[in-house]
Design a protein around this motif. Structure first.
Motif: not given
Ligand code: ZN
Length: 248
Positions: A145-155
């Motif tokens: 669910a978390l990775f689905d919400r990021i385009k590529r890089y999340c800080f």
């Protein structure tokens, strides 16, 4: 791109000053802050003043709690939040500085995005309050669910534990020699905490992002001074000072 990303300062002025000096020495002037400027530590106003000069700042759960009614905090944290709120408001009504501080906190965004980059305090799903811990990698649905919400890089920050989440795995900075090159792969990068590290390394932690290169840095600061200030303030439990020495 040449920037520093800091998080979770928690009113620790000595740590913040040491980190800003280290950033300056690297020749970097652009600084992003992922929230939790206040809470736990002895210098909320001074830390706010410094963060107000930075380029981008995200709202943290402690920043939110000094503005609104706090929920979900343990007693030690709650007492520190109430004390911080009093410090920001001032004893004799609202000063111009107090109004400036509250306006600044009240206008902080929960998410900041730039192309493939996302910046949050907690997680891409619940940007202010959700923790992403290393053991979450064993819980597939959450990570998906978390990775689905990021385009590529999340800080992100919030846990005070630096490291990388890649392909449902967690890596501490030591495991990749404090350096990571961004690729096409999705990654969540926890930048650690400036003012209250919890990975057993008491040094302040932050991240440099230079082009596609992510570097985790640790910076020594005058912990004794911060601890003495905490001991001298009744509403800040001594344990909040002791934990700084142990990095927990
Ligand atoms: Zn925090």
């Amino acid at each position: 791109m040449k920037r520093a990303i800091i998080s979770d300062i928690h009113s620790n002025l000595e740590a913040l000053e040491a980190v800003l000096e280290d950033i300056h020495q690297q020749g970097i002037s652009e600084v992003y802050c992922l929230g939790d400027i206040v809470g736990y530590g002895p210098n909320p106003r001074e830390c706010l003043e410094k963060v107000m000069e930075l380029d981008v700042c995200i709202l943290g759960n402690h920043d939110e709690a000094v503005l609104f009614l706090p929920e979900d905090f343990n007693l030690v944290a709650l007492r520190a939040i109430v004390w911080s709120r009093d410090q920001l408001k001032g004893r004799h009504g609202e000063s111009a500085a107090a109004i400036r501080h509250q306006d600044f906190l009240g206008e902080l965004p929960r998410i900041h995005t730039e192309g493939d980059f996302m910046f949050v305090h907690g997680s891409p799903r619940e940007p202010t309050n959700e923790y992403v811990f290393r053991d979450d990698v064993y819980y597939g649905p959450k990570m998906e669910a978390l990775f689905d919400r990021i385009k590529r890089y999340c800080f992100q920050g919030h846990t005070h534990i630096p490291g990388l989440f890649i392909r449902r795995e967690f890596f501490s900075p030591e495991e990749f020699n404090f350096q990571y090159r961004l690729t096409d792969e999705k990654v969540m990068i926890n930048v650690g905490s400036v003012g209250q590290p919890r990975d057993r390394d008491p040094r302040a932690c932050y991240v440099l992002l230079i082009d596609d290169q992510v570097t985790f840095r640790r910076v020594e600061y005058d912990i004794d001074t911060t601890v003495k200030k905490i001991y001298a303030i009744e509403d800040l439990e001594n344990s909040l000072g002791d934990r700084l020495r142990d990095g927990r």
